[in-house]
Scaffold this motif. Structure first.
Motif, PDB file in Angstrom:
ATOM      1  N   ALA A  12       0.966  -1.280  -0.531  1.00 46.10           N
ATOM      2  CA  ALA A  12       0.409  -0.018  -0.075  1.00 46.10           C
ATOM      3  C   ALA A  12       0.452   1.393   0.042  1.00 46.10           C
ATOM      4  N   THR A  13       1.963   1.268   0.719  1.00 49.78           N
ATOM      5  CA  THR A  13       2.934   2.416   0.755  1.00 49.78           C
ATOM      6  C   THR A  13       3.759   2.634  -0.705  1.00 49.78           C
ATOM      7  N   ALA A  14       4.145   1.828  -1.389  1.00 54.82           N
ATOM      8  CA  ALA A  14       4.345   1.640  -2.623  1.00 54.82           C
ATOM      9  C   ALA A  14       3.775   2.367  -3.017  1.00 54.82           C
ATOM     10  N   VAL A  15       2.568   1.577  -3.320  1.00 52.68           N
ATOM     11  CA  VAL A  15       1.839   1.685  -4.415  1.00 52.68           C
ATOM     12  C   VAL A  15       1.180   3.401  -4.472  1.00 52.68           C
ATOM     13  N   THR A  16       0.809   3.802  -3.411  1.00 53.75           N
ATOM     14  CA  THR A  16       0.953   5.440  -2.867  1.00 53.75           C
ATOM     15  C   THR A  16       2.274   6.006  -3.418  1.00 53.75           C
ATOM     16  N   ALA A  17       3.006   5.254  -2.341  1.00 53.97           N
ATOM     17  CA  ALA A  17       4.419   7.196  -3.559  1.00 53.97           C
ATOM     18  C   ALA A  17       4.702   6.523  -4.884  1.00 53.97           C
ATOM     19  N   ASP A  18       4.684   5.691  -5.447  1.00 52.43           N
ATOM     20  CA  ASP A  18       4.215   5.562  -6.989  1.00 52.43           C
ATOM     21  C   ASP A  18       2.907   6.446  -7.481  1.00 52.43           C
ATOM     22  N   ARG A  19       2.133   6.359  -7.658  1.00 48.62           N
ATOM     23  CA  ARG A  19       1.151   6.699  -8.033  1.00 48.62           C
ATOM     24  C   ARG A  19       0.981   8.472  -7.428  1.00 48.62           C
ATOM     25  N   PHE A  20       1.236   8.619  -6.175  1.00 43.35           N
ATOM     26  CA  PHE A  20       1.090  10.260  -5.951  1.00 43.35           C
ATOM     27  C   PHE A  20       2.377  10.888  -6.166  1.00 43.35           C
ATOM     28  N   GLY A  21       3.427  10.510  -6.154  1.00 39.05           N
ATOM     29  CA  GLY A  21       5.100  10.565  -5.838  1.00 39.05           C
ATOM     30  C   GLY A  21       5.702  10.966  -3.861  1.00 39.05           C
ATOM     31  N   GLY A  22       5.265  10.218  -3.450  1.00 40.57           N
ATOM     32  CA  GLY A  22       5.192  10.588  -2.111  1.00 40.57           C
ATOM     33  C   GLY A  22       3.806  10.543  -1.526  1.00 40.57           C
ATOM     34  N   ILE A  23       4.526  10.389  -0.482  1.00 41.14           N
ATOM     35  CA  ILE A  23       3.363  10.314   1.329  1.00 41.14           C
ATOM     36  C   ILE A  23       4.219  11.648   2.051  1.00 41.14           C
ATOM     37  N   ASP A  24       3.176  12.287   2.480  1.00 42.42           N
ATOM     38  CA  ASP A  24       3.003  13.138   3.508  1.00 42.42           C
ATOM     39  C   ASP A  24       2.179  12.820   4.693  1.00 42.42           C
ATOM     40  N   LEU A  25       1.638  11.752   4.853  1.00 48.56           N
ATOM     41  CA  LEU A  25       0.143  12.068   6.258  1.00 48.56           C
ATOM     42  C   LEU A  25      -0.254  10.892   5.780  1.00 48.56           C
ATOM     43  N   LEU A  26      -0.408  10.180   6.706  1.00 50.68           N
ATOM     44  CA  LEU A  26      -1.133   9.395   7.758  1.00 50.68           C
ATOM     45  C   LEU A  26      -1.592   9.307   8.548  1.00 50.68           C
ATOM     46  N   VAL A  27      -3.418   8.250   8.742  1.00 59.17           N
ATOM     47  CA  VAL A  27      -4.274   8.508   8.852  1.00 59.17           C
ATOM     48  C   VAL A  27      -4.406   6.974   9.945  1.00 59.17           C
ATOM     49  N   ASN A  28      -4.660   6.510  10.605  1.00 60.89           N
ATOM     50  CA  ASN A  28      -4.620   5.028  11.255  1.00 60.89           C
ATOM     51  C   ASN A  28      -5.612   4.704  11.750  1.00 60.89           C
ATOM     52  N   CYS A  29      -6.559   4.576  10.930  1.00 58.96           N
ATOM     53  CA  CYS A  29      -8.180   4.482  11.138  1.00 58.96           C
ATOM     54  C   CYS A  29      -8.698   2.917  12.031  1.00 58.96           C
ATOM     55  N   ALA A  30      -7.687   2.334  10.414  1.00 61.96           N
ATOM     56  CA  ALA A  30      -8.573   0.536  10.297  1.00 61.96           C
ATOM     57  C   ALA A  30      -8.913  -0.282  11.484  1.00 61.96           C
ATOM     58  N   ALA A  31      -9.999  -0.670  11.815  1.00 61.96           N
ATOM     59  CA  ALA A  31      -9.723  -1.372  13.367  1.00 61.96           C
ATOM     60  C   ALA A  31     -10.623  -2.580  13.354  1.00 61.96           C
ATOM     61  N   ILE A  32     -10.753  -3.516  13.710  1.00 65.03           N
ATOM     62  CA  ILE A  32     -11.733  -3.611  14.495  1.00 65.03           C
ATOM     63  C   ILE A  32     -12.304  -4.261  16.046  1.00 65.03           C
ATOM     64  N   PHE A  33     -13.832  -4.251  16.016  1.00 64.43           N
ATOM     65  CA  PHE A  33     -13.799  -4.488  17.287  1.00 64.43           C
ATOM     66  C   PHE A  33     -14.775  -5.427  17.639  1.00 64.43           C
ATOM     67  N   ILE A  34     -13.680  -6.355  18.650  1.00 62.12           N
ATOM     68  CA  ILE A  34     -14.164  -7.461  19.621  1.00 62.12           C
ATOM     69  C   ILE A  34     -14.715  -7.097  21.189  1.00 62.12           C
ATOM     70  N   MET A  35     -15.356  -7.193  21.619  1.00 66.99           N
ATOM     71  CA  MET A  35     -15.560  -7.020  22.327  1.00 66.99           C
ATOM     72  C   MET A  35     -15.959  -8.265  23.560  1.00 66.99           C
ATOM     73  N   ARG A  36     -14.764  -7.758  24.327  1.00 67.91           N
ATOM     74  CA  ARG A  36     -14.690  -9.501  25.592  1.00 67.91           C
ATOM     75  C   ARG A  36     -14.120  -8.443  26.768  1.00 67.91           C
ATOM     76  N   GLY A  37     -14.744  -9.803  27.203  1.00 70.01           N
ATOM     77  CA  GLY A  37     -13.891  -9.693  28.701  1.00 70.01           C
ATOM     78  C   GLY A  37     -12.861 -10.578  29.310  1.00 70.01           C
ATOM     79  N   ILE A  38     -12.039 -10.819  30.709  1.00 66.82           N
ATOM     80  CA  ILE A  38     -11.531 -11.770  30.635  1.00 66.82           C
ATOM     81  C   ILE A  38     -11.841 -12.902  30.505  1.00 66.82           C
TER      82      ILE A  38
END
Length: 256
Positions: free
Chosen positions: A73-99
């Motif tokens: 993903a990073t290589a494709v982005t850098a190739d497509r747009f000529g670099g990467i300035d910003l990153l937003v880490n939003c991906a997550a999963i929601f496993i709601m469990r206790g002990i």
């Protein structure tokens, strides 16, 4: 926001919900955006819609728990747009469990919510400029409070909060700022479905409910766009002297 136009960004989890709102906002600010998401249909649809509106957008199928996928993903982005300035880490999963959580449940949520963010930072930083790079991790108020039955999820978000501080310290010498946004309850499609199907509540009812909207000083849930605005601010030059910060965007929840 000052300093966003012309920048290049990756938004993980950008196909839906908060991530989609962030991608929309960055495109509106003149940022070229890669939507890196595991959900291919939603991701391609989001990229197509934003491109139709004139944005510079691409979709890369990405599993943030898989290092090779993140590298791609990073290589494709850098190739497509000529670099990467910003990153937003939003991906997550929601496993709601206790002990009672199983080993596999623990490993899965940690692989995505913790390792996924760490891997994205690891592989984006080499493409960032000598100065001016900016990273925003999406954490949660759940990383700062105790909630019944949420042990697995809250532990990962607490890790993100402190990981953000450590990353900010390590990357400061490179001129890269790292911050986190910690949302309260956000009325996105998944939350809407849960509240309607499990609790029988529409948004107005949820906002009036003492254990949902009532937990926030503002007595309501948030729109995804309100989270996106905070992210855009932290990425921009308007926040040029802010790093290592965990910004609460929670309607006053954690102050009560």
């Amino acid at each position: 926001m000052r300093g966003l136009t012309g920048k290049k960004a990756i938004v993980t989890g950008g196909a839906q919900g908060i991530g989609r709102a962030i991608a929309n906002r960055l495109v509106s600010e003149g940022v070229a955006v890669t939507i890196a998401d595991i959900h291919e249909d939603f991701g391609r649809s989001a990229a197509k819609e934003l491109e139709a509106d004139g944005g510079a957008v691409c979709f890369v199928h990405t599993d943030v728990a898989d290092e090779a996928s993140v590298e791609n993903a990073t290589a494709v982005t850098a190739d497509r747009f000529g670099g990467i300035d910003l990153l937003v880490n939003c991906a997550a999963i929601f496993i709601m469990r206790g002990i009672e959580a199983t080993v596999n449940e623990w490993r899965r949520i940690m692989d995505v919510n913790i390792m996924g963010q760490a891997l994205c930072v690891k592989h984006v930083v080499p493409y960032m400029p000598a100065r001016g790079g900016s990273i925003v991790n999406i954490a949660s108020i759940s990383g700062h409070i105790a909630q019944p039955g949420y042990l697995t999820y809250n532990a990962t978000k607490a890790a993100v909060a402190n990981m953000t501080r450590c990353m900010a310290l390590d990357l400061a010498t490179l001129g890269i700022r790292v911050n986190a946004v910690n949302p309260g309850t956000v009325w996105n499609a998944n939350n809407e479905r849960y509240h309607r199907e499990e609790l029988g509540l529409d948004r107005a009812q949820a906002d009036r409910h003492p254990e949902i909207g009532g937990r926030h000083m503002l007595h309501r849930t948030a729109d995804p766009e309100e989270i996106a605005s905070a992210v855009a601010f932290l990425l921009s030059e308007e926040a040029s002297y802010i790093t290592g910060e965990n910004l609460m965007v929670d309607g006053g929840y954690t102050a009560m």
